[in-house]
Design a protein around this motif. Structure first.
Motif, PDB file in Angstrom:
ATOM      1  N   GLY A 161      -3.258  -0.581 -15.113  1.00 56.11           N
ATOM      2  CA  GLY A 161      -1.947  -1.250 -15.441  1.00 56.11           C
ATOM      3  C   GLY A 161      -2.206  -2.585 -16.168  1.00 56.11           C
ATOM      4  O   GLY A 161      -1.434  -2.866 -17.077  1.00 56.11           O
ATOM      5  N   TYR A 162      -3.003  -3.550 -15.150  1.00 60.62           N
ATOM      6  CA  TYR A 162      -2.756  -4.952 -15.684  1.00 60.62           C
ATOM      7  C   TYR A 162      -3.808  -5.169 -16.756  1.00 60.62           C
ATOM      8  O   TYR A 162      -3.441  -5.697 -17.947  1.00 60.62           O
ATOM      9  CB  TYR A 162      -3.432  -5.822 -14.459  1.00 60.62           C
ATOM     10  N   TYR A 163      -4.987  -4.750 -17.007  1.00 57.95           N
ATOM     11  CA  TYR A 163      -5.938  -5.101 -17.844  1.00 57.95           C
ATOM     12  C   TYR A 163      -6.014  -3.937 -18.863  1.00 57.95           C
ATOM     13  O   TYR A 163      -6.576  -4.318 -20.113  1.00 57.95           O
ATOM     14  CB  TYR A 163      -7.427  -4.966 -17.115  1.00 57.95           C
ATOM     15  N   LEU A 164      -5.465  -2.830 -18.731  1.00 59.07           N
ATOM     16  CA  LEU A 164      -5.446  -1.945 -19.938  1.00 59.07           C
ATOM     17  C   LEU A 164      -4.223  -1.483 -20.514  1.00 59.07           C
ATOM     18  O   LEU A 164      -3.694  -1.322 -21.718  1.00 59.07           O
ATOM     19  CB  LEU A 164      -6.126  -0.699 -19.597  1.00 59.07           C
ATOM     20  N   LYS A 165      -2.967  -1.718 -19.708  1.00 59.05           N
ATOM     21  CA  LYS A 165      -1.574  -1.550 -20.383  1.00 59.05           C
ATOM     22  C   LYS A 165      -0.839  -2.791 -20.390  1.00 59.05           C
ATOM     23  O   LYS A 165       0.471  -2.645 -20.712  1.00 59.05           O
ATOM     24  CB  LYS A 165      -1.019  -0.482 -19.567  1.00 59.05           C
ATOM     25  N   ALA A 166      -1.492  -3.810 -20.188  1.00 58.48           N
ATOM     26  CA  ALA A 166      -0.601  -4.999 -20.347  1.00 58.48           C
ATOM     27  C   ALA A 166       0.640  -5.089 -19.348  1.00 58.48           C
ATOM     28  O   ALA A 166       1.568  -5.748 -19.958  1.00 58.48           O
ATOM     29  CB  ALA A 166      -0.191  -5.370 -21.891  1.00 58.48           C
ATOM     30  N   MET A 167       0.639  -4.492 -18.297  1.00 58.21           N
ATOM     31  CA  MET A 167       1.720  -4.878 -17.286  1.00 58.21           C
ATOM     32  C   MET A 167       1.338  -5.886 -16.269  1.00 58.21           C
ATOM     33  O   MET A 167       0.281  -6.259 -16.191  1.00 58.21           O
ATOM     34  CB  MET A 167       1.541  -3.413 -16.449  1.00 58.21           C
ATOM     35  N   ASN A 168       2.396  -6.494 -15.832  1.00 61.72           N
ATOM     36  CA  ASN A 168       2.416  -7.533 -14.776  1.00 61.72           C
ATOM     37  C   ASN A 168       2.504  -7.232 -13.270  1.00 61.72           C
ATOM     38  O   ASN A 168       3.666  -7.035 -12.921  1.00 61.72           O
ATOM     39  CB  ASN A 168       3.344  -8.561 -15.284  1.00 61.72           C
ATOM     40  N   PRO A 169       1.444  -7.054 -12.629  1.00 60.24           N
ATOM     41  CA  PRO A 169       1.335  -6.561 -11.414  1.00 60.24           C
ATOM     42  C   PRO A 169       1.986  -7.713 -10.400  1.00 60.24           C
ATOM     43  O   PRO A 169       2.095  -7.418  -9.068  1.00 60.24           O
ATOM     44  CB  PRO A 169       0.051  -6.318 -10.842  1.00 60.24           C
ATOM     45  N   SER A 170       2.044  -8.894 -10.768  1.00 56.06           N
ATOM     46  CA  SER A 170       2.809  -9.766 -10.022  1.00 56.06           C
ATOM     47  C   SER A 170       4.374  -9.492  -9.722  1.00 56.06           C
ATOM     48  O   SER A 170       4.902 -10.110  -8.693  1.00 56.06           O
ATOM     49  CB  SER A 170       2.957 -11.356 -10.667  1.00 56.06           C
ATOM     50  N   ASP A 171       4.869  -8.633 -10.451  1.00 54.46           N
ATOM     51  CA  ASP A 171       6.226  -8.155 -10.449  1.00 54.46           C
ATOM     52  C   ASP A 171       6.475  -7.005  -9.334  1.00 54.46           C
ATOM     53  O   ASP A 171       5.755  -6.013  -9.723  1.00 54.46           O
ATOM     54  CB  ASP A 171       6.803  -7.845 -11.954  1.00 54.46           C
ATOM     55  N   SER A 172       7.230  -7.099  -8.735  1.00 57.30           N
ATOM     56  CA  SER A 172       7.541  -5.836  -7.457  1.00 57.30           C
ATOM     57  C   SER A 172       8.051  -4.707  -8.253  1.00 57.30           C
ATOM     58  O   SER A 172       7.484  -3.530  -7.910  1.00 57.30           O
ATOM     59  CB  SER A 172       8.458  -6.296  -6.518  1.00 57.30           C
ATOM     60  N   ASP A 173       8.881  -4.592  -9.367  1.00 58.22           N
ATOM     61  CA  ASP A 173       9.380  -3.481  -9.774  1.00 58.22           C
ATOM     62  C   ASP A 173       8.138  -2.763 -10.683  1.00 58.22           C
ATOM     63  O   ASP A 173       8.060  -1.655 -10.646  1.00 58.22           O
ATOM     64  CB  ASP A 173      10.412  -3.836 -10.819  1.00 58.22           C
ATOM     65  N   ILE A 174       6.961  -3.483 -11.148  1.00 59.77           N
ATOM     66  CA  ILE A 174       5.970  -2.975 -11.924  1.00 59.77           C
ATOM     67  C   ILE A 174       5.000  -2.374 -10.658  1.00 59.77           C
ATOM     68  O   ILE A 174       4.516  -1.322 -10.947  1.00 59.77           O
ATOM     69  CB  ILE A 174       5.133  -4.020 -12.488  1.00 59.77           C
ATOM     70  N   LEU A 175       4.969  -2.774  -9.655  1.00 59.44           N
ATOM     71  CA  LEU A 175       3.978  -2.441  -8.651  1.00 59.44           C
ATOM     72  C   LEU A 175       4.758  -0.959  -7.908  1.00 59.44           C
ATOM     73  O   LEU A 175       4.102  -0.078  -7.736  1.00 59.44           O
ATOM     74  CB  LEU A 175       4.042  -3.271  -7.401  1.00 59.44           C
ATOM     75  N   LEU A 176       6.127  -0.911  -7.889  1.00 58.97           N
ATOM     76  CA  LEU A 176       7.048   0.133  -7.613  1.00 58.97           C
ATOM     77  C   LEU A 176       6.555   1.298  -8.486  1.00 58.97           C
ATOM     78  O   LEU A 176       6.777   2.323  -8.182  1.00 58.97           O
ATOM     79  CB  LEU A 176       8.322  -0.234  -7.322  1.00 58.97           C
ATOM     80  N   LYS A 177       6.552   1.049  -9.659  1.00 57.15           N
ATOM     81  CA  LYS A 177       6.492   1.963 -10.840  1.00 57.15           C
ATOM     82  C   LYS A 177       5.033   2.602 -10.762  1.00 57.15           C
ATOM     83  O   LYS A 177       4.979   3.790 -10.957  1.00 57.15           O
ATOM     84  CB  LYS A 177       6.596   1.260 -12.421  1.00 57.15           C
ATOM     85  N   LEU A 178       4.205   1.817 -10.485  1.00 60.57           N
ATOM     86  CA  LEU A 178       2.777   2.345 -10.291  1.00 60.57           C
ATOM     87  C   LEU A 178       2.620   2.949  -9.182  1.00 60.57           C
ATOM     88  O   LEU A 178       1.888   4.290  -9.047  1.00 60.57           O
ATOM     89  CB  LEU A 178       1.516   1.159 -10.209  1.00 60.57           C
ATOM     90  N   ALA A 179       3.230   2.720  -8.006  1.00 60.94           N
ATOM     91  CA  ALA A 179       3.497   3.794  -6.723  1.00 60.94           C
ATOM     92  C   ALA A 179       4.034   4.884  -7.263  1.00 60.94           C
ATOM     93  O   ALA A 179       3.627   6.025  -6.625  1.00 60.94           O
ATOM     94  CB  ALA A 179       4.068   2.901  -5.800  1.00 60.94           C
ATOM     95  N   GLU A 180       5.051   5.046  -7.761  1.00 67.81           N
ATOM     96  CA  GLU A 180       5.917   6.124  -8.130  1.00 67.81           C
ATOM     97  C   GLU A 180       4.974   7.066  -9.038  1.00 67.81           C
ATOM     98  O   GLU A 180       5.113   8.316  -8.762  1.00 67.81           O
ATOM     99  CB  GLU A 180       7.030   5.749  -8.914  1.00 67.81           C
ATOM    100  N   GLU A 181       3.949   6.578  -9.975  1.00 65.05           N
ATOM    101  CA  GLU A 181       3.305   7.452 -10.590  1.00 65.05           C
ATOM    102  C   GLU A 181       2.097   8.070  -9.864  1.00 65.05           C
ATOM    103  O   GLU A 181       2.030   9.047 -10.118  1.00 65.05           O
ATOM    104  CB  GLU A 181       2.811   6.470 -11.816  1.00 65.05           C
TER     105      GLU A 181
END
Length: 214
Positions: A119-139
């Motif tokens: 998510g961070y290195y290939l999709k330019a997402m910000n894993p510092s953000d809780s909502d991003i981490l939750l999205k990844l967990a949901e996936e």
């Protein structure tokens, strides 16, 4: 730490948002495939950067971007540099560590590390953000074969118990190594041995471990 050193354990000390850990991924994956079944692998979240709501200073952004370019050049690792254009970076990795530990409670920490790194290195997402981490967990939870309980993950992620686990892992990481991330430390017959990180040769590390076990 005393419980771990009674068995042969290879400690992998990492941070899910460490760019050198991402660069090391192919070699680390190969090492684990070649390791003897008698070696227990223990992931230890080192906590690269504490919680912060402040934007990362421009000078630090430039420094980390340069690290990405260096890793790309030396190891051929892919990075999506749009991250720096599309996000407000923060020097804050504890949330990503919390997410990994919350997944670890369900035995899915490796899946979460992979999701965060991609998510961070290939999709330019910000894993510092809780909502991003939750999205990844949901996936991950959407994959029925994996079996992540998303409600339990959410509860664990914000729990006092998880905060204690994070503190303990960071403390263990600092006890084991002061050489940054990634680090490998072998515990065998009551002795701890820091292993040299070879970013391009998995067999060299596997051979060293085998020699130490003999």
């Amino acid at each position: 730490m005393t419980n771990f050193i009674r068995m042969t354990t290879l400690f992998y000390i990492y941070d899910p948002m460490c760019s050198w850990c991402w660069g090391y991924r192919p070699v680390w994956d190969e090492i684990q495939q070649q390791l003897s079944s008698h070696v227990n692998v223990e992931y230890v979240a080192g906590g690269l950067a504490a919680d912060s709501s402040e934007p990362m200073p421009a000078s630090q952004q430039r420094m980390i971007q340069q690290h990405w370019h260096t890793i790309e050049h030396k190891l051929g690792t892919k990075f999506n540099h749009d991250f720096w254009r599309d996000n407000i970076p923060r020097r804050s990795t504890y949330n990503a560590c919390r997410a990994v530990i919350a997944a670890k409670i369900q035995g899915l920490h490796i899946k979460m590390i992979d999701a965060i790194q991609r998510g961070y290195y290939l999709k330019a997402m910000n894993p510092s953000d809780s909502d991003i981490l939750l999205k990844l967990a949901e996936e991950i939870a959407e994959d029925r074969e994996v079996g992540l309980n998303i409600e339990k993950f959410k509860e664990d992620f914000i729990s006092d118990e998880l905060e204690l686990k994070l503190t303990k892992e960071i403390s263990l990481a600092r006890q084991l190594s002061s050489q940054g991330f990634p680090s490998l430390v072998l515990s065998h017959q009551g002795q701890l041995k820091q292993l040299l990180i070879d970013y391009q040769n998995a067999q060299a590390t596997v051979s060293l471990i085998e020699a130490l076990l003999d």
